[in-house]
Write a protein that holds these residues in place. Structure first.
Motif, short mmCIF file in Angstrom:
data_model
loop_
_atom_site.label_atom_id
_atom_site.label_comp_id
_atom_site.label_asym_id
_atom_site.label_seq_id
_atom_site.Cartn_x
_atom_site.Cartn_y
_atom_site.Cartn_z
N ILE A 10 0.83 -1.20 0.00
CA ILE A 10 0.00 0.00 0.00
C ILE A 10 0.87 1.26 0.00
O ILE A 10 0.62 2.21 -0.74
CB ILE A 10 -0.96 -0.01 1.21
N GLU A 11 1.91 1.25 0.80
CA GLU A 11 2.82 2.40 0.86
C GLU A 11 3.53 2.60 -0.48
O GLU A 11 3.71 3.74 -0.93
CB GLU A 11 3.83 2.19 1.98
N ALA A 12 3.93 1.53 -1.12
CA ALA A 12 4.59 1.65 -2.42
C ALA A 12 3.63 2.19 -3.47
O ALA A 12 4.03 2.96 -4.34
CB ALA A 12 5.14 0.29 -2.85
N THR A 13 2.37 1.80 -3.40
CA THR A 13 1.38 2.30 -4.35
C THR A 13 1.22 3.81 -4.19
O THR A 13 1.08 4.53 -5.18
CB THR A 13 0.02 1.60 -4.13
N ILE A 14 1.27 4.29 -2.98
CA ILE A 14 1.11 5.72 -2.73
C ILE A 14 2.32 6.50 -3.23
O ILE A 14 2.18 7.57 -3.82
CB ILE A 14 0.90 5.97 -1.22
N ARG A 15 3.52 5.98 -3.03
CA ARG A 15 4.74 6.74 -3.30
C ARG A 15 5.25 6.64 -4.74
O ARG A 15 6.01 7.49 -5.18
CB ARG A 15 5.83 6.32 -2.34
N LEU A 16 4.87 5.61 -5.47
CA LEU A 16 5.34 5.48 -6.85
C LEU A 16 4.54 6.39 -7.78
O LEU A 16 3.43 6.78 -7.45
CB LEU A 16 5.22 4.03 -7.32
N PRO A 17 5.08 6.72 -8.94
CA PRO A 17 4.32 7.53 -9.91
C PRO A 17 3.00 6.85 -10.28
O PRO A 17 2.92 5.62 -10.34
CB PRO A 17 5.25 7.61 -11.12
N LYS A 18 1.99 7.66 -10.53
CA LYS A 18 0.63 7.14 -10.76
C LYS A 18 0.51 6.25 -12.00
O LYS A 18 -0.33 5.37 -12.04
CB LYS A 18 -0.36 8.30 -10.89
N ASN A 19 1.36 6.46 -13.01
CA ASN A 19 1.20 5.68 -14.23
C ASN A 19 1.80 4.28 -14.13
O ASN A 19 1.40 3.38 -14.86
CB ASN A 19 1.77 6.42 -15.44
N ILE A 20 2.76 4.04 -13.24
CA ILE A 20 3.35 2.70 -13.12
C ILE A 20 3.19 2.09 -11.74
O ILE A 20 3.44 0.90 -11.55
CB ILE A 20 4.86 2.72 -13.48
N THR A 25 3.41 -2.61 -8.13
CA THR A 25 3.09 -3.17 -6.81
C THR A 25 2.32 -4.48 -6.92
O THR A 25 2.51 -5.38 -6.11
CB THR A 25 2.31 -2.16 -5.96
N MET A 26 1.46 -4.62 -7.93
CA MET A 26 0.74 -5.88 -8.09
C MET A 26 1.68 -7.00 -8.51
O MET A 26 1.62 -8.11 -7.98
CB MET A 26 -0.40 -5.74 -9.11
N ALA A 54 -6.65 -6.50 0.76
CA ALA A 54 -6.07 -5.42 -0.05
C ALA A 54 -7.09 -4.88 -1.04
O ALA A 54 -7.21 -3.66 -1.22
CB ALA A 54 -4.84 -5.92 -0.78
N ILE A 55 -7.84 -5.77 -1.68
CA ILE A 55 -8.85 -5.32 -2.64
C ILE A 55 -9.92 -4.49 -1.94
O ILE A 55 -10.32 -3.43 -2.43
CB ILE A 55 -9.46 -6.53 -3.38
N SER A 56 -10.37 -4.94 -0.78
CA SER A 56 -11.38 -4.17 -0.06
C SER A 56 -10.81 -2.85 0.44
O SER A 56 -11.52 -1.84 0.48
CB SER A 56 -11.96 -4.98 1.09
N ASN A 57 -9.54 -2.83 0.80
CA ASN A 57 -8.92 -1.58 1.25
C ASN A 57 -8.87 -0.56 0.12
O ASN A 57 -9.13 0.62 0.33
CB ASN A 57 -7.50 -1.88 1.76
N PHE A 58 -8.54 -0.99 -1.09
CA PHE A 58 -8.48 -0.07 -2.22
C PHE A 58 -9.87 0.31 -2.70
O PHE A 58 -10.07 1.40 -3.23
CB PHE A 58 -7.66 -0.66 -3.36
N ALA A 59 -10.84 -0.57 -2.54
CA ALA A 59 -12.19 -0.29 -3.01
C ALA A 59 -12.96 0.64 -2.07
O ALA A 59 -13.79 1.42 -2.51
CB ALA A 59 -12.97 -1.59 -3.18
N LEU A 60 -12.67 0.57 -0.79
CA LEU A 60 -13.42 1.33 0.21
C LEU A 60 -12.58 2.44 0.84
O LEU A 60 -12.73 2.73 2.01
CB LEU A 60 -13.94 0.40 1.30
#
Length: 63
Positions: A10-20, A25-26, A54-60
Motif C-alpha cells: 500500500i505504501e509503495a502504491t502511494i509513493r510510486l508515480p501514478k502511471n506505473i 506493486t501488483m 487489499a482489494i477491499s482496502n483499495f475499493a473502500l
C-alpha cells in the motif's frame, strides 16, 4: 508477517508515480506472495485473505 507485506504494498502504491505504481506493486505482490508460500512461511489461505483485504482496502478508501 503477511500484514506487514500488505502495508508495504500500500505504501509503495502511494509513493510510486501514478502511471506505473499499481502495476509494479501488483507484480511485486504476486512474486513476493509466491516466494513466501514456496518457502512455507505462510499458507495459501493467508495469501488469499491478504488479497481480499487489499482489494477491499483499495475499493473502500472513501469509507
Amino acid at each position: 508477517m503477511g500484514f506487514l507485506l500488505l502495508e508495504m504494498i500500500i505504501e509503495a502504491t502511494i509513493r510510486l508515480p501514478k502511471n506505473i505504481g499499481p502495476t509494479i506493486t501488483m507484480i511485486g505482490g504476486i512474486l513476493l506472495g509466491q516466494a513466501i508460500v514456496q518457502a512455507k512461511l505462510v499458507s495459501n489461505l493467508l495469501i488469499i485473505i491478504l488479497v481480499a483485504s487489499a482489494i477491499s482496502n483499495f475499493a473502500l478508501t472513501s469509507y
